[in-house]
Design a protein around this motif. Sequence first.
Motif, PDB file in Angstrom:
ATOM      1  N   ALA A 137       0.818  -1.213   0.000  1.00 35.41           N
ATOM      2  CA  ALA A 137       0.000   0.000   0.000  1.00 35.41           C
ATOM      3  C   ALA A 137       0.854   1.266   0.000  1.00 35.41           C
ATOM      4  O   ALA A 137       0.767   2.094  -0.907  1.00 35.41           O
ATOM      5  N   PHE A 138       1.688   1.426   1.027  1.00 36.74           N
ATOM      6  CA  PHE A 138       2.418   2.690   1.140  1.00 36.74           C
ATOM      7  C   PHE A 138       3.441   2.862   0.020  1.00 36.74           C
ATOM      8  O   PHE A 138       3.567   3.955  -0.551  1.00 36.74           O
ATOM      9  N   LEU A 139       4.196   1.797  -0.289  1.00 35.24           N
ATOM     10  CA  LEU A 139       5.245   1.919  -1.307  1.00 35.24           C
ATOM     11  C   LEU A 139       4.690   2.347  -2.671  1.00 35.24           C
ATOM     12  O   LEU A 139       5.223   3.278  -3.290  1.00 35.24           O
ATOM     13  N   PRO A 140       3.622   1.705  -3.202  1.00 33.77           N
ATOM     14  CA  PRO A 140       3.091   2.178  -4.491  1.00 33.77           C
ATOM     15  C   PRO A 140       2.585   3.623  -4.428  1.00 33.77           C
ATOM     16  O   PRO A 140       2.774   4.376  -5.385  1.00 33.77           O
ATOM     17  N   ILE A 141       1.936   3.984  -3.315  1.00 35.64           N
ATOM     18  CA  ILE A 141       1.454   5.361  -3.191  1.00 35.64           C
ATOM     19  C   ILE A 141       2.635   6.331  -3.195  1.00 35.64           C
ATOM     20  O   ILE A 141       2.620   7.366  -3.872  1.00 35.64           O
ATOM     21  N   TYR A 142       3.669   6.001  -2.415  1.00 35.66           N
ATOM     22  CA  TYR A 142       4.859   6.851  -2.323  1.00 35.66           C
ATOM     23  C   TYR A 142       5.523   7.018  -3.690  1.00 35.66           C
ATOM     24  O   TYR A 142       5.832   8.139  -4.122  1.00 35.66           O
ATOM     25  N   MET A 143       5.745   5.916  -4.404  1.00 32.64           N
ATOM     26  CA  MET A 143       6.441   5.984  -5.679  1.00 32.64           C
ATOM     27  C   MET A 143       5.587   6.661  -6.749  1.00 32.64           C
ATOM     28  O   MET A 143       6.091   7.513  -7.514  1.00 32.64           O
ATOM     29  N   ASN A 144       4.323   6.320  -6.831  1.00 27.45           N
ATOM     30  CA  ASN A 144       3.470   6.914  -7.867  1.00 27.45           C
ATOM     31  C   ASN A 144       3.267   8.407  -7.640  1.00 27.45           C
ATOM     32  O   ASN A 144       3.271   9.193  -8.588  1.00 27.45           O
ATOM     33  N   TRP A 145       3.085   8.793  -6.376  1.00 27.70           N
ATOM     34  CA  TRP A 145       2.943  10.230  -6.081  1.00 27.70           C
ATOM     35  C   TRP A 145       4.194  10.991  -6.530  1.00 27.70           C
ATOM     36  O   TRP A 145       4.101  12.029  -7.193  1.00 27.70           O
TER      37      TRP A 145
END
Length: 528
Positions: free
Chosen positions: A197-205
Amino acid sequence: MKGGQGLMTAQWLDRVGDWNPQLFRELKGRLTRQSAFLVTLAALLLQFLLGSLVFESGSDPVPVFRILNWLLPMMLFVLGTVLLMTDLEQEERRGTLNFIRLSPQTSQSILLGKLLGVPVLVYLGAALLVPMHIWSTLAANVSLSFLVSFYGLLGVACAFIFSLALLSAFVGRFSAGQTNSLGSTSALVTALLVGLAFLPIYMNWNQLTVWSVWLSGLDTGGVNDLQWFFLPIGGSPAIAHSFTLLNAGLGIYWIWHILNRCFRSPTSALLSKRYSYLMTAHVELLLLGFLVQSSVSLNATSDWFSVLLCFSLVNLIWFGVLMLLLSPQRQALLDWARYRHAMTDMASGARQRSLISDLIGGDKSPVLVAMLLNFGLVAAILGTWVFLASGEAQKLRLLAGLLLSFTLLAIYVAIAQFATLAKSRQHTLQVAVAIGGVALLPPLLLVLAAQGEPTHAKELMLFSPLLWLVLDDVSATAIALSLLGQLGLLGLLTFRFTQKLTELGASETKALLPGRDTAFRARPRGAD
């Protein structure tokens, strides 16, 4: 030569020990020659595999660049989370955590030593991959300014995630009295959530906003029209960096406020009520800022219902977390019920605070009033937006839906308060089961009733967080009756909780002081 290197290492560790004894303890136990050798070997092997990928792709460094952009955060976030949470579980099992609390170090120094020292081998492994990351960045014709941003944001993200991992470990012990196996499971579940959850949000943002100016040549399109209260985040790297760092910094500040409280005073509520109002305002304004731009195109009532449904589900999660953080332990509640009238301000000797002040800001008082104030704050923010942005024909029904939503949340809080009075250490699980059952019962009844084609089945959904799905199909009379019924239920639950708390406080007082129960009878009318 080896003796000189050993002396330099000892002097370096001594300096670390003078600055932060807890960090010295962690480094001395983890940074051994064997562990450093194994991490170095693994990093070299990984770089060899990545180098092979370059040759297989025709000397194209872009795949390696992209892999390292994801691999470095994933390695730090996931492995660091597991190490920190399992370390605290082991400290608790060995009984050394309470010993650390008694040391003269500040809680901030101890926790910082944990945060820097426990994942030190992960830091070492990531550092060994930096040279290949620099090479792949230059070979992919990406500016070195990207690396400055990448590692700066990565450091801030690690501070946020690792602080959250420490908090998760403390909250788990506080709320559920975890056994050792459950503690390990919690660490793995948290790490899984971080990775998925956090990693994809962090990278995509970051790829779509903060780094878009550097990655535009690598088929990574940005979101140029992204705005927050009409502030052009997507169109300006400077604004994107400032916005990201400011909100991450505020998040770290909130987490460390809770960490310092629960580390030094594990029996107190994890979050002070006064701070909860600021945190709620931050979360709601952050969410609302992204919706203000899109509200211009929200013409149909169904569009408004969809947006407010998403908002309601996010708030359901947020207020569930807030309830957990604000709830005092059972003994603290009973002490408050027994001795509130006898409490004075120890610093000034002044008379105790009024009941209302204690319910609004006291750490040991019940949480319903504080949660109602948080609900009111959110209702004011959302209500103002809905009133100003919606059409005249939509306003009344949308505002009624907001009122129903927050009344339901208040009922869930009132139900949750009863679990805090139970002697079971699994009260968090009991709260989840009770609230989940109440929330899911109306949709379940609707499904069962729909098979018989009833005439008023949809009205059942007005008692569910999913009420936005049917709000446009029910009559104004049904909405008004549902609201009255919810307010009546809330009043009944609050009254019964107050009775139960008073009874438990009085019964424990009689057990502690037999024969002196007359001293704790009801105070004369008019007493505060």
